[in-house]
Design an enzyme around this catalytic site. Structure first.
Site, PDB file in Angstrom:
ATOM      1  N   ASP A   1       0.604  -1.233  -0.037  1.00  0.00           N
ATOM      2  CA  ASP A   1       0.032  -0.047  -0.106  1.00  0.00           C
ATOM      3  C   ASP A   1       0.876   1.237   0.095  1.00  0.00           C
ATOM      4  O   ASP A   1       0.208   2.452  -0.387  1.00  0.00           O
ATOM      5  CB  ASP A   1      -1.073   0.063   1.251  1.00  0.00           C
ATOM      6  CG  ASP A   1      -1.990  -0.831   0.982  1.00  0.00           C
ATOM      7  OD1 ASP A   1      -1.874  -1.622  -0.135  1.00  0.00           O
ATOM      8  OD2 ASP A   1      -3.002  -1.120   1.818  1.00  0.00           O
TER       9      ASP A   1
ATOM     10  N   ASP B   1     -11.738  37.233 -34.484  1.00  0.00           N
ATOM     11  CA  ASP B   1     -11.126  35.764 -34.433  1.00  0.00           C
ATOM     12  C   ASP B   1     -11.792  34.831 -33.777  1.00  0.00           C
ATOM     13  O   ASP B   1     -11.889  33.621 -34.481  1.00  0.00           O
ATOM     14  CB  ASP B   1      -9.818  35.890 -33.854  1.00  0.00           C
ATOM     15  CG  ASP B   1      -8.914  34.632 -34.180  1.00  0.00           C
ATOM     16  OD1 ASP B   1      -8.764  34.329 -35.196  1.00  0.00           O
ATOM     17  OD2 ASP B   1      -8.395  34.057 -33.122  1.00  0.00           O
TER      18      ASP B   1
ATOM     19  N   GLY C   1      -8.485  30.250 -35.257  1.00  0.00           N
ATOM     20  CA  GLY C   1      -9.514  30.404 -36.377  1.00  0.00           C
ATOM     21  C   GLY C   1      -8.843  31.434 -37.684  1.00  0.00           C
ATOM     22  O   GLY C   1      -9.383  30.937 -38.625  1.00  0.00           O
ATOM     23  N   LEU C   2      -7.916  32.295 -37.500  1.00  0.00           N
ATOM     24  CA  LEU C   2      -7.236  33.113 -38.555  1.00  0.00           C
ATOM     25  C   LEU C   2      -6.778  32.060 -39.537  1.00  0.00           C
ATOM     26  O   LEU C   2      -6.756  32.152 -40.820  1.00  0.00           O
ATOM     27  CB  LEU C   2      -6.327  34.059 -37.836  1.00  0.00           C
ATOM     28  CG  LEU C   2      -6.055  35.100 -38.898  1.00  0.00           C
ATOM     29  CD1 LEU C   2      -7.439  35.898 -39.020  1.00  0.00           C
ATOM     30  CD2 LEU C   2      -5.238  36.188 -38.240  1.00  0.00           C
TER      31      LEU C   2
END
Lengths: 536, 418
Positions: A36, A292, A427-428
């Site tokens: 453990d 954008d 995005g661009l």
């Protein structure tokens, strides 16, 4: 009996270890077999802690079971107290020790130690890690506060007492632990935020608190419940017994941070904060509004994690980024209710499951464009070819970044914007590929705008990209018997104008079109014909 | 032997349990599934030790016991049948299923041998069900492999053929290389346990000579001996010297001419020593402390001292089998402190007191020691790396030289920036 191939949460005693290891001056004697001790590596490897967790394992073996295991426990308790001299002692057991019923908590209470001794019983065969952490924190706070004279209890608590006492209001931040998601940075961010609003942080617990700090908890005006999984039980108890109210909003995201500040100001009877603060302090609202980010609109997002982070993520995705949430779920049964409610508001059925294969199936079914999940969902998403950002425990070494990266408050919202949006294609870039792909900047030899590439290197890259496309030319020549169309120099020249990162696809499409149209030579007209054909 | 100082200590231990060995066993036999019958702790242990998130669907899992399984053992048997049947329906490619006992299953006395017998009856040979214990109350770390291999021995076919059997998991590439060398030595037939396909078991019988590739296979060796095999006594194949003695032991048992053996191995030794020399330069005179974990500690100490010139501060082992380790102990320098068992706190006190240059330890202890400016090497890495054989001696030395080299690099950087 439940077949488990991988588990989101560890056993409850690992939750107890998280509390003990988060604090200073606490030692945990854990009645547990050899093996453990693996749990130490969660702290030393994943969190990269330079200290061992303050845990003594009794590491009993089969041969001990024939003898007096209670005596063995007492021996370890004595030794641990002598060696570590803790300010408070936690005593508990792991799954195997639970079966042999030595009741180490009671044994320890009878040994006359001069520090608070808190026995913790965590049902290992029905509960899990977060529950264990919550229960341990609650028992520890209760155990330590019950040791002090109860002059405070029964006295009515006023969260506006700061006014009459001529001091700044002060609050406790409850819930941050080791192996919690970005807790260390969340605390720094909130301390900064509250300080700006004239609110002092009284005690942060359990992270870096001492037992003596827990004694001071009732002296704050109210409690901030940062992670309900860990702190809600404690907050409820402090409310019942000390009349301390606690805040229920978790300040992750701009909207939630605003609500959190309003809730706090109201509870403390302070004038309402400036509602425009989020837009001033965090970049998320403007970044999300900027043109954008139009490409983020309606992106399908699948969310899975612990309760707190999944609910917060759903709100941010829906209200602050304009995504469409197509799946929401948690592995935490304790948080099933609020997650179900959040899902319902979004018109969804929540997924409550700790079977990662079921989560992966639900993810595939929902066909998201972005996954916000745990490290396991990151792997599932990778298999499905979907971008992913990690928002929740279970912890991985990558979730303990060297840089400052909170999830909470204004800066947390900034961190979230970046870490969710970057996995998506910018995005661009997406626009540029569509609109300007015939422009000379995108043609080989004019890639200096990529900054780090010098002219020489970009030539090398050009050669490499040509080399990459060459095999298909060669295979065309080889398989001319199959009537593969032939590229004329004019056709090749047209193809070369196309940006290298889509060129392979255009080449394949054009050839496919040429075969369909029964055209054996590809010239510039064929390339344009193919383009129109595939657009239609 | 006799020159080493054999000490014992007990107290809190910091070692993995035998379940951990599933991490390499399941990769060795891609047609086998390891089903732990245990608790959430067992499941969490294996995934934490292995960092297994990369697998789509791993070939190991845990049948997690719940409250009602503890309440009635009869129900637990039924539940286990159900879990096994679900699992096999889902994974039809599985040929061998290992039911692995854990601490809780041992404590509630769930008889996995009986379960395996019953399931074998039901499955009628389509899948073979075996069982062993990987529980922490009975086994440490590598002992789990001993249990798994021992469980396979009764299924090995009989054969009186003269053959060499290599026992213990090694990296496939290293194993291929060693088999090739045994062929060149002139040993006719060489096979391995575990095999690469769980159903492709080697034979065993009076003609079989066994070379153990790993020092933790006590029970398997005993079982093979009972089947008539002869267990060859040799140091283990770690380092050039140990690997040579190990191969020579096999050659001798097969009556192969010593000068032929030397013709084959001598050039390898020369090459290995050349490859070792840069590491020897870095390691010679450095002081090493081995905490107990993998059972490889004694052979490693022998290699690091005799071939790399390191000083042995303390050599910890989880348990000491003197018969198995005899050839190794004889090669250790005078007065080596060999510590069997552990009291982790006292042992760490000795580490701090002695300030060794390098500590071999488990993952739970490594960063805390690094934070105290003590360089460390994870013992689990030694289990996963191809380190066996003469050709690998330099790679093995490099594993120990790297932390020291890195420390030098970073210290130089700091000096530059000051």
């Amino acid at each position: 009996m439940e077949l488990t191939l991988w588990t989101y949460e560890g056993p409850p005693h690992v939750g107890a270890m998280r509390i003990a290891s988060s604090m200073e001056g606490v030692h945990y004697v854990l009645h547990a077999p050899q093996g453990d001790t693996y749990a130490d590596l969660l702290f030393t490897m994943i969190e990269r802690r330079g200290r061992r967790p303050p845990v003594t394992y009794t590491t009993f073996q089969a041969r001990d079971l024939g003898g007096d295991t209670a005596e063995l426990v007492k021996g370890h308790l004595r030794e641990a107290v002598e060696r570590f001299n803790p300010e408070a002692l936690l005593v508990g057991e792991s799954c195997t020790a639970e079966l042999i019923q030595d009741q180490p908590g009671s044994l320890a209470s009878g040994m006359g130690f001069n520090m608070p001794v808190v026995g913790i019983e965590l049902p290992a065969y029905s509960k899990k890690e977060n529950w264990g952490a919550s229960e341990t924190f609650y028992q520890l706070v209760r155990g330590i506060l019950s040791k002090q004279p109860s002059e405070e209890s029964g006295v009515s608590h006023s969260p506006a007492a700061w006014k009459s006492e001529g001091r700044r209001p002060r609050v406790n931040l409850l819930g941050p632990t080791l192996l919690g998601f970005r807790c260390r940075d969340d605390i720094l961010e909130l301390e900064k935020l509250l300080n700006q609003h004239g609110i002092d942080v009284h005690v942060v617990a359990p992270l870096e608190a001492r037992p003596a700090d827990l004694m001071r908890l009732p002296n704050a005006d109210l409690n901030v419940c940062l992670y309900p999984e860990i702190a809600e039980a404690t907050c409820l108890w402090l409310e019942r017994n000390y009349g301390m109210p606690f805040s229920k909003t978790v300040p992750i995201g701009v909207g939630a941070t605003k609500d959190f500040l309003e809730e706090l100001h109201q509870l403390l009877e302070m004038p309402a904060p400036n509602p425009g603060e989020g837009a001033e302090q965090s970049k998320l609202p403007w970044y999300s509004q900027s043109v954008d980010s139009n490409y983020l609109t309606g992106k399908r997002v699948f969310i899975f994690g612990d309760g707190t982070h999944a609910i917060a993520a759903a709100r941010i995705a829906d209200q602050e980024l304009g995504f469409k949430v197509v799946g929401l779920g948690t592995y935490s049964r304790e948080m099933a209710r609020p997650v179900r409610a959040a899902a319902k508001e979004l018109g969804l059925e929540a997924l409550i499951s700790d079977d990662y294969l079921a989560v992966e199936a639900a993810m595939a079914e929902a066909a998201p464009e972005l996954v916000l999940g745990t490290q396991m969902e990151r792997h599932s998403a990778k298999r499905l070819g979907i971008p992913c950002a990690v928002i929740s425990t279970p912890m991985h070494v990558q979730d303990v970044p060297a840089r400052y990266s909170p999830q909470m408050g204004w800066e947390g919202a900034n961190v979230i914007f970046d870490s969710w949006v970057h996995p998506l294609m910018m995005g661009l870039e997406e626009h540029l590929i569509g609109m300007f792909r015939h422009d000379f900047e995108f043609v080989d030899g004019h890639q200096s705008h990529l900054g780090h590439l010098g002219g020489h290197q970009s030539q090398t890259e050009q050669q490499q990209s040509q080399a990459a496309t060459n095999p298909s030319t060669q295979s065309n020549a080889d398989s001319s018997s199959e009537e593969s169309p032939l590229w004329t120099p004019e056709g090749e020249a047209e193809l070369a104008k196309i940006p290298f990162f889509v060129r392979g696809k255009v080449r394949r499409n054009t050839e496919k079109y040429a075969r369909q149209a029964g055209c054996r030579r590809i010239d510039s007209e064929t390339v344009y014909d193919a383009k129109v054909h595939f657009r239609a | 032997m006799g020159s080493t100082t054999l000490l014992k200590e007990s107290g809190p231990r910091e070692v993995f349990c035998g379940l951990t060995s599933i991490v390499w066993l399941h990769r060795r036999m891609p047609d086998a599934f390891f089903l732990v019958v245990g608790s959430r702790t067992c499941a969490h242990l294996i995934q934490s030790a292995a960092g297994v998130m990369i697998f789509a669907e791993p070939r190991f899992g845990t049948a997690i016991l719940e409250e009602r399984d503890l309440a009635g053992l009869a129900d637990a048997h039924e539940e286990l049948d159900r879990v096994v049947n679900d699992l096999l329906a889902r994974r039809p490619e599985i040929r061998t299923l290992f039911l692995v006992g854990s601490c809780p299953s041992e404590v509630i006395k769930l008889d996995l041998a009986r379960v395996a017998e019953r399931l074998n009856g039901q499955l009628q040979g389509g899948v073979r069900v075996l069982n062993y214990s990987g529980s922490g109350i009975e086994t440490t770390f590598t002992q789990g492999e001993d249990g798994a291999l021992k469980a396979m021995v009764p299924l090995m076919p009989n054969s009186n053929e003269a053959q060499l059997l290599l026992v213990g998991t090694m990296a496939n590439a290293v194993e291929d290389r060693l088999k090739h060398l045994f062929e060149r030595l002139g040993i006719p037939s060489v096979s391995s346990l575990p095999p690469r396909q769980s159903t492709d078991l080697p034979s065993v019988g009076p003609g079989t000579r066994v070379l153990l590739t790993q020092p933790y296979l006590t029970d398997t060796a005993r079982e093979l001996k009972d089947r008539g095999a002869e267990i060859l006594q040799a140091p283990f194949p770690l380092g050039a010297e140990g690997s040579r003695l190990w191969m020579e032991a096999a050659a001798k048992a097969f009556g192969i001419n010593g000068s032929h053996v030397a013709t084959i191995l001598e050039p390898l030794m020369v090459r290995a020593q050349k490859a070792l020399s840069p590491y020897k330069e870095q390691l010679a005179g450095k002081r090493i402390f081995l905490m107990p974990e993998s059972q490889l500690e004694i052979p490693l100490a022998r290699f690091l001292h005799r071939e790399c010139g390191m000083e042995l501060v303390e050599v910890g082992v989880p348990y000491l089998n003197r018969d198995m380790m005899q050839s190794e102990l004889e090669l250790l320098p005078h007065n080596t402190q060999v510590m069997e068992g552990q009291h982790v706190e006292k042992q760490l006190d000795r580490v701090r007191e002695q300030r060794p240059d390098l500590v071999v330890c488990g993952m739970g202890l490594a960063n805390p020691l690094e934070a105290e400016e003590i360089a460390t090497k994870w013992s689990i890495e030694l289990i996963f790396s191809p380190i066996h054989g003469i050709d690998q001696a330099a790679d093995l030395a490099e594993l120990f030289a790297r932390p020291l080299h890195r420390r030098d690099l970073l210290n130089n950087q700091l000096l530059v920036s000051v």
